[in-house]
Write a protein that holds these residues in place. Structure first.
Motif, PDB file in Angstrom:
ATOM      1  N   GLU A  54       0.923  -1.067   0.383  1.00 26.16           N
ATOM      2  CA  GLU A  54       0.212   0.103  -0.156  1.00 26.16           C
ATOM      3  C   GLU A  54       0.837   1.359   0.454  1.00 26.16           C
ATOM      4  O   GLU A  54       0.417   2.060  -1.391  1.00 26.16           O
ATOM      5  CB  GLU A  54      -1.135  -0.157   0.959  1.00 26.16           C
ATOM      6  CG  GLU A  54      -1.752   1.454   1.403  1.00 26.16           C
ATOM      7  CD  GLU A  54      -3.162   1.360   2.779  1.00 26.16           C
ATOM      8  OE1 GLU A  54      -2.711   2.176   2.604  1.00 26.16           O
ATOM      9  OE2 GLU A  54      -2.942   0.275   2.977  1.00 26.16           O
ATOM     10  N   ALA A  55       1.646   1.139   0.400  1.00 22.30           N
ATOM     11  CA  ALA A  55       2.669   2.820   0.820  1.00 22.30           C
ATOM     12  C   ALA A  55       4.129   2.345   0.289  1.00 22.30           C
ATOM     13  O   ALA A  55       4.779   3.394  -0.039  1.00 22.30           O
ATOM     14  CB  ALA A  55       3.208   2.818   2.422  1.00 22.30           C
ATOM     15  N   ALA A  56       3.995   0.699  -0.248  1.00 24.36           N
ATOM     16  CA  ALA A  56       4.877   0.703  -1.261  1.00 24.36           C
ATOM     17  C   ALA A  56       6.395   0.729  -0.239  1.00 24.36           C
ATOM     18  O   ALA A  56       7.665   1.576  -1.370  1.00 24.36           O
ATOM     19  CB  ALA A  56       5.417   1.656  -2.739  1.00 24.36           C
ATOM     20  N   LEU A  57       6.879   0.798   0.522  1.00 23.64           N
ATOM     21  CA  LEU A  57       7.660   1.344   1.511  1.00 23.64           C
ATOM     22  C   LEU A  57       7.840  -0.586   2.289  1.00 23.64           C
ATOM     23  O   LEU A  57       7.349  -1.503   2.599  1.00 23.64           O
ATOM     24  CB  LEU A  57       7.737   1.740   2.384  1.00 23.64           C
ATOM     25  CG  LEU A  57       7.905   3.669   1.941  1.00 23.64           C
ATOM     26  CD1 LEU A  57       7.209   3.988   3.364  1.00 23.64           C
ATOM     27  CD2 LEU A  57       9.205   3.362   1.644  1.00 23.64           C
ATOM     28  N   TRP A  58       9.417  -0.679   2.643  1.00 19.93           N
ATOM     29  CA  TRP A  58       9.824  -1.743   3.463  1.00 19.93           C
ATOM     30  C   TRP A  58      10.368  -0.861   4.524  1.00 19.93           C
ATOM     31  O   TRP A  58      11.136   0.712   4.935  1.00 19.93           O
ATOM     32  CB  TRP A  58      11.431  -2.085   3.377  1.00 19.93           C
ATOM     33  CG  TRP A  58      11.616  -3.166   1.931  1.00 19.93           C
ATOM     34  CD1 TRP A  58      11.690  -2.619   0.931  1.00 19.93           C
ATOM     35  CD2 TRP A  58      11.648  -4.258   2.082  1.00 19.93           C
ATOM     36  NE1 TRP A  58      11.629  -4.440  -0.188  1.00 19.93           N
ATOM     37  CE2 TRP A  58      11.173  -5.105   0.874  1.00 19.93           C
ATOM     38  CE3 TRP A  58      11.158  -4.978   2.849  1.00 19.93           C
ATOM     39  CZ2 TRP A  58      10.981  -6.823   0.467  1.00 19.93           C
ATOM     40  CZ3 TRP A  58      10.392  -6.549   2.959  1.00 19.93           C
ATOM     41  CH2 TRP A  58      10.531  -6.789   1.767  1.00 19.93           C
ATOM     42  N   THR A  59       9.785  -1.075   5.860  1.00 22.00           N
ATOM     43  CA  THR A  59      10.047  -0.767   6.900  1.00 22.00           C
ATOM     44  C   THR A  59      10.999  -1.640   7.717  1.00 22.00           C
ATOM     45  O   THR A  59      10.759  -2.669   8.434  1.00 22.00           O
ATOM     46  CB  THR A  59       8.831  -0.926   8.162  1.00 22.00           C
ATOM     47  OG1 THR A  59       8.390   0.009   7.420  1.00 22.00           O
ATOM     48  CG2 THR A  59       9.261  -0.534   9.570  1.00 22.00           C
ATOM     49  N   VAL A  60      12.612  -1.601   8.296  1.00 20.47           N
ATOM     50  CA  VAL A  60      13.483  -2.523   8.470  1.00 20.47           C
ATOM     51  C   VAL A  60      13.747  -1.761  10.506  1.00 20.47           C
ATOM     52  O   VAL A  60      13.877  -0.596  10.682  1.00 20.47           O
ATOM     53  CB  VAL A  60      14.434  -1.638   7.635  1.00 20.47           C
ATOM     54  CG1 VAL A  60      15.772  -2.443   7.853  1.00 20.47           C
ATOM     55  CG2 VAL A  60      15.013  -2.323   6.356  1.00 20.47           C
ATOM     56  N   HIS A  63       6.766   3.026 -12.378  1.00 15.85           N
ATOM     57  CA  HIS A  63       6.647   1.637 -11.140  1.00 15.85           C
ATOM     58  C   HIS A  63       6.598   2.768  -9.641  1.00 15.85           C
ATOM     59  O   HIS A  63       8.213   2.834  -9.599  1.00 15.85           O
ATOM     60  CB  HIS A  63       7.502   0.485 -11.815  1.00 15.85           C
ATOM     61  CG  HIS A  63       6.765   0.095 -13.049  1.00 15.85           C
ATOM     62  ND1 HIS A  63       5.646  -0.071 -13.659  1.00 15.85           N
ATOM     63  CD2 HIS A  63       7.416   0.128 -14.166  1.00 15.85           C
ATOM     64  CE1 HIS A  63       5.922  -0.411 -14.585  1.00 15.85           C
ATOM     65  NE2 HIS A  63       6.873  -0.348 -15.038  1.00 15.85           N
ATOM     66  N   ALA A  64       6.512   1.772  -8.861  1.00 17.84           N
ATOM     67  CA  ALA A  64       6.606   1.884  -7.778  1.00 17.84           C
ATOM     68  C   ALA A  64       7.484   0.671  -7.034  1.00 17.84           C
ATOM     69  O   ALA A  64       8.685   1.524  -6.940  1.00 17.84           O
ATOM     70  CB  ALA A  64       5.229   2.116  -6.442  1.00 17.84           C
ATOM     71  N   PHE A  65       7.425  -0.636  -8.000  1.00 18.11           N
ATOM     72  CA  PHE A  65       7.920  -1.521  -7.212  1.00 18.11           C
ATOM     73  C   PHE A  65       7.397  -2.558  -8.175  1.00 18.11           C
ATOM     74  O   PHE A  65       6.482  -2.473  -9.018  1.00 18.11           O
ATOM     75  CB  PHE A  65       7.232  -1.919  -6.292  1.00 18.11           C
ATOM     76  CG  PHE A  65       5.865  -1.999  -6.152  1.00 18.11           C
ATOM     77  CD1 PHE A  65       5.430  -3.667  -5.816  1.00 18.11           C
ATOM     78  CD2 PHE A  65       4.924  -1.600  -5.417  1.00 18.11           C
ATOM     79  CE1 PHE A  65       3.946  -4.123  -5.694  1.00 18.11           C
ATOM     80  CE2 PHE A  65       3.509  -1.565  -4.278  1.00 18.11           C
ATOM     81  CZ  PHE A  65       3.686  -3.252  -5.250  1.00 18.11           C
ATOM     82  N   GLY A  66       8.426  -3.907  -8.237  1.00 22.79           N
ATOM     83  CA  GLY A  66       8.653  -4.472  -9.252  1.00 22.79           C
ATOM     84  C   GLY A  66       8.846  -6.043  -8.289  1.00 22.79           C
ATOM     85  O   GLY A  66      10.008  -5.741  -7.235  1.00 22.79           O
ATOM     86  N   MET A  67       8.010  -7.494  -8.738  1.00 25.60           N
ATOM     87  CA  MET A  67       8.591  -8.553  -8.261  1.00 25.60           C
ATOM     88  C   MET A  67       8.948  -9.656  -8.985  1.00 25.60           C
ATOM     89  O   MET A  67       7.944  -9.051  -9.896  1.00 25.60           O
ATOM     90  CB  MET A  67       7.928  -8.831  -7.214  1.00 25.60           C
ATOM     91  CG  MET A  67       6.396  -9.126  -6.985  1.00 25.60           C
ATOM     92  SD  MET A  67       5.508  -9.336  -5.867  1.00 25.60           S
ATOM     93  CE  MET A  67       3.555  -9.248  -6.013  1.00 25.60           C
ATOM     94  N   PRO A  68       9.831 -10.152  -8.954  1.00 25.90           N
ATOM     95  CA  PRO A  68       9.260 -11.856 -10.209  1.00 25.90           C
ATOM     96  C   PRO A  68       8.191 -12.630  -9.452  1.00 25.90           C
ATOM     97  O   PRO A  68       7.456 -12.067  -8.275  1.00 25.90           O
ATOM     98  CB  PRO A  68      10.886 -12.441  -8.970  1.00 25.90           C
ATOM     99  CG  PRO A  68      11.527 -11.603  -8.762  1.00 25.90           C
ATOM    100  CD  PRO A  68      10.526 -10.689  -7.960  1.00 25.90           C
ATOM    101  N   ASP A  69       7.760 -12.908 -10.793  1.00 24.49           N
ATOM    102  CA  ASP A  69       6.373 -13.458 -10.715  1.00 24.49           C
ATOM    103  C   ASP A  69       6.161 -14.521  -9.155  1.00 24.49           C
ATOM    104  O   ASP A  69       7.203 -15.000  -8.819  1.00 24.49           O
ATOM    105  CB  ASP A  69       6.559 -15.092 -11.682  1.00 24.49           C
ATOM    106  CG  ASP A  69       4.781 -15.205 -12.033  1.00 24.49           C
ATOM    107  OD1 ASP A  69       4.569 -14.971 -11.043  1.00 24.49           O
ATOM    108  OD2 ASP A  69       4.369 -15.546 -13.415  1.00 24.49           O
TER     109      ASP A  69
END
Length: 498
Positions: A123-129, A423-429
């Motif tokens: 939703e936020a296109a973010l990682w929280t570390v 794009h905000a983000f992408g991931m492998p299938d």
């Protein structure tokens, strides 16, 4: 840096575009590539230790050295100028620190940050570390997370349970946690193991101990290489430093890959060659059973001994090799299943590393815990169903940095591709590879097979495989289709807080 409000209990954590985990060779190399290829991006390197170097800061046992030539293990953008091709740990640590300082990378490192978890929000296109810093918990956010902390545990090495260990009157030491004040002068030492650590320790300690024995359950292929590369020395004398470094790096990579291919295609001929080289450096009449593995060359990594130092101390009678299994430790040493007893004041358990997935981070995607064995590796660095995330893993048949640098350049291309296409983000299938999966690492070494079922998997065809060939990868990674079997989400589909 932009601040992102996450919740009532996490107010305005630090935000950067990219978080790099680890300040070793991989992490410093990744930072350089980000600065070079994504100059507008902000980044931070989170390092659990108090210094750069990673492996080369952690391991402090006698003789610690590279097991690959330094022209391929060093950075392609900073020439290795030390005359020794097989270098010791101190020189490697210094080299990494100098690179971090020279390119302004050091100021981006957050020392003492032990990363515990990374949680992705689509939703936020973010990682929280989340990291532990002393007694505090620190939260940071990033658009992309790049793990450059390797694939073994810094906290624990592999330590088998040896019967009778509590009865042993001497010291038991694991090389990963070598005591600074260990006094082995004039002592009888037994090193359990036959890998790179063991063959490094034996010659490094042999001149100071009463006697040192390498106790192995099974032999390893061991071959000698010159500590100094005469061809490289000549190239450096006649060519500019950067040109010479690139030429030497390519030459050594081609030789390494060529010999690997020879070993895999013609294992009998390769075994004969390796055993012949070893026999010529051993005392006349030496029992070759201690140097003849049960596996084919490159089913496990070859052990390199610079200038034949291991063979030298065996010829001089300062060291010996015993192939047997342990019955138990006794007050005075080790009792073997054959009935032989090895007297020892110090036992060094060079029994291997503890492989871990994703640096032991707890990873979640939209609230769902990622189980490493359930995901497939994509192009050697990304993973099915995990957005904006990569894990730097080096080659098993060549130096680590050859693949690490290709991976870092791919990450930069991917980040730029996201921006260029909105794009905000992408991931492998998320479906991953079709068909039967196999382990991510292609070695039969014990440290790999023990945890094979816990690691991510690879498929049988591109892009779901890890190819152990730098020449092909260096061509393909720079030209590969960034949209191949990827799922992207546009910026208009996410709500990034102001």
């Amino acid at each position: 840096m932009r601040k992102v409000t996450m919740s009532a209990d996490i107010i305005n954590p630090e935000h950067v575009d990219v978080i790099i985990v680890g300040a070793g060779l991989s992490g410093i190399g990744a930072a350089y590539r980000l600065q070079e290829q994504c100059p507008g991006k902000t980044y931070a390197i989170l390092e659990a230790r108090s210094a750069v170097g990673g492996t080369w800061d952690l391991f402090r046992y006698p003789g610690i050295r590279s097991d690959s030539d330094m022209y391929t293990l060093s950075f392609p953008f900073r020439p290795w100028t030390n005359p020794r091709s097989i270098a010791d740990g101190e020189h490697i640590r210094t080299y990494i620190q100098e690179a971090a300082d020279e390119f302004g990378i050091a100021r981006h490192i957050r020392f003492g940050h032990r990363v515990l978890s990374a949680s992705w929000s689509s939703e936020a296109a973010l990682w929280t570390v989340t990291s532990r810093v002393g007694d505090e918990t620190i939260v940071q956010t990033a658009s992309f997370v790049y793990l450059c902390s390797g694939y073994y545990s810094y906290d624990t090495g592999y330590q088998p349970e040896f019967p009778g260990v509590d009865s042993f009157d001497g010291q038991v030491v694991h090389p990963q946690f070598w005591p600074e004040d260990l006094d082995y002068a004039g002592k009888k030492v037994v090193v359990i193991g036959s890998g790179a650590t063991a063959v490094t320790l034996i010659p490094s300690m042999a001149d100071d101990v009463e006697h040192i024995t390498m106790l192995q359950r099974s032999p390893t292929y061991i071959t000698s290489l010159p500590a100094e590369d005469k061809v490289a020395d000549l190239m450096r004398r006649v060519l500019p430093a950067n040109v010479a470094h690139r030429a030497i790096r390519r030459k050594n990579a081609i030789v390494t890959i060529g010999f690997y291919q020879f070993c895999r295609r013609f294992p009998r001929a390769a075994a004969k060659l390796l055993l012949g080289r070893a026999r010529r450096q051993l005392p006349e009449g030496a029992d070759m059973v201690h140097f003849t593995p049960r596996y084919k060359p490159w089913d496990q990594r070859l052990c390199i001994v610079p200038d034949g130092d291991l063979f030298r101390v065996i010829r001089d009678g300062k060291a010996s090799i015993v192939t047997d299994t342990i019955k138990e430790l006794t007050p005075s040493g080790i009792a073997l299943d054959s009935g032989q007893h090895l007297d020892a004041d110090i036992v060094v358990t060079a029994t291997g590393l503890q492989i871990v997935a994703f640096g032991q981070l707890k990873i979640e995607v939209d609230g769902e815990r990622v189980v490493p064995r359930d995901v497939h590796v994509y192009k050697g660095l990304m993973f099915s169903g995990i957005p904006n995330f990569a894990w730097c893993v080096g080659y098993t048949n060549a130096s680590w940095t050859l693949r690490a640098d290709l991976s870092s350049q791919y990450v930069c291309r991917f980040i730029n591709h996201l921006d260029a296409n909105g794009h905000a983000f992408g991931m492998p299938d998320p479906k991953g590879a079709a068909g039967q999966a196999r382990p991510i690492l292609d070695l039969t070494s014990g440290y790999v097979t023990r945890v094979a079922d816990l690691l991510p998997r690879q498929g049988a065809a591109s892009p779901w495989t890890i190819r152990q060939n730098w020449l092909l990868d260096s061509y393909d990674m720079k030209r590969t289709d960034l949209d191949q079997e990827m799922v992207f989400t546009s910026r208009s589909q996410v709500s990034v807080p102001a």
